[in-house]
Design a protein around this motif. Structure first.
Motif, PDB file in Angstrom:
ATOM      1  N   ALA A  56       0.832  -1.201   0.000  1.00 18.64           N
ATOM      2  CA  ALA A  56       0.000   0.000   0.000  1.00 18.64           C
ATOM      3  C   ALA A  56       0.870   1.256   0.000  1.00 18.64           C
ATOM      4  CB  ALA A  56      -0.928  -0.006   1.211  1.00 18.64           C
ATOM      5  N   ALA A  57       1.968   1.223   0.761  1.00 13.63           N
ATOM      6  CA  ALA A  57       2.872   2.369   0.805  1.00 13.63           C
ATOM      7  C   ALA A  57       3.532   2.576  -0.559  1.00 13.63           C
ATOM      8  CB  ALA A  57       3.927   2.167   1.879  1.00 13.63           C
ATOM      9  N   ALA A  58       3.950   1.490  -1.193  1.00 19.01           N
ATOM     10  CA  ALA A  58       4.583   1.591  -2.506  1.00 19.01           C
ATOM     11  C   ALA A  58       3.573   2.091  -3.540  1.00 19.01           C
ATOM     12  CB  ALA A  58       5.145   0.242  -2.924  1.00 19.01           C
ATOM     13  N   GLU A  59       2.358   1.614  -3.437  1.00 21.33           N
ATOM     14  CA  GLU A  59       1.319   2.048  -4.370  1.00 21.33           C
ATOM     15  C   GLU A  59       1.008   3.531  -4.166  1.00 21.33           C
ATOM     16  OE1 GLU A  59      -3.351   1.110  -4.946  1.00 21.33           O
ATOM     17  OE2 GLU A  59      -2.027  -0.636  -4.854  1.00 21.33           O
ATOM     18  N   GLY A  60       0.956   3.952  -2.912  1.00 25.22           N
ATOM     19  CA  GLY A  60       0.708   5.360  -2.615  1.00 25.22           C
ATOM     20  C   GLY A  60       1.831   6.244  -3.141  1.00 25.22           C
ATOM     21  N   ALA A  61       3.068   5.781  -3.007  1.00 25.00           N
ATOM     22  CA  ALA A  61       4.217   6.541  -3.502  1.00 25.00           C
ATOM     23  C   ALA A  61       4.178   6.619  -5.027  1.00 25.00           C
ATOM     24  CB  ALA A  61       5.514   5.896  -3.024  1.00 25.00           C
ATOM     25  N   ALA A  62       3.780   5.527  -5.664  1.00 27.46           N
ATOM     26  CA  ALA A  62       3.706   5.520  -7.124  1.00 27.46           C
ATOM     27  C   ALA A  62       2.617   6.472  -7.607  1.00 27.46           C
ATOM     28  CB  ALA A  62       3.439   4.105  -7.628  1.00 27.46           C
ATOM     29  N   GLN A  63       1.492   6.511  -6.908  1.00 30.92           N
ATOM     30  CA  GLN A  63       0.415   7.415  -7.289  1.00 30.92           C
ATOM     31  C   GLN A  63       0.840   8.867  -7.078  1.00 30.92           C
ATOM     32  OE1 GLN A  63      -3.067   6.294  -5.131  1.00 30.92           O
ATOM     33  NE2 GLN A  63      -3.558   4.578  -6.485  1.00 30.92           N
ATOM     34  N   ALA A  64       1.564   9.118  -5.990  1.00 32.72           N
ATOM     35  CA  ALA A  64       2.026  10.478  -5.725  1.00 32.72           C
ATOM     36  C   ALA A  64       3.011  10.907  -6.813  1.00 32.72           C
ATOM     37  CB  ALA A  64       2.680  10.559  -4.351  1.00 32.72           C
TER      38      ALA A  64
END
Length: 72
Positions: A56-64
Motif C-alpha cells: 500500500a505504501a509503494a502504491e501510494g508513492a507511485a500514485q504520488a
C-alpha cells in the motif's frame, strides 16, 4: 539379551523413567501441536499484514509520483 520394540518399554531405560506416549503423541500429533499451529498462523498473519502495508505504501508513492508528473 532381549530387545524390546515397544516405545513405552525401552530396554535399558529402567522402570517408569520414560513418559508413556499416547498414540497421538507418537505420531507427533499431541496437544503441543495445536499451540505450534496457532503460533505459525499468527506469524503468517503478521507477515501478510506487513506485506500489505508495504504494498500500500509503494502504491501510494507511485500514485504520488504519477500525480507530480501529471501536474508538470
Amino acid at each position: 539379551m532381549t530387545v524390546s520394540k515397544n516405545i513405552n518399554n525401552p530396554v535399558g531405560m529402567g522402570g517408569g523413567q520414560r513418559k508413556k506416549l499416547s498414540r497421538a503423541e507418537r505420531q507427533n500429533n499431541g496437544p503441543h501441536r495445536n499451540l505450534d499451529r496457532q503460533s505459525a498462523a499468527d506469524q503468517k498473519a503478521e507477515l501478510v499484514r506487513k506485506m500489505r502495508e508495504k504494498a500500500a505504501a509503494a502504491e501510494g508513492a507511485a500514485q504520488a509520483a504519477g500525480d507530480d508528473t501529471a501536474q508538470n
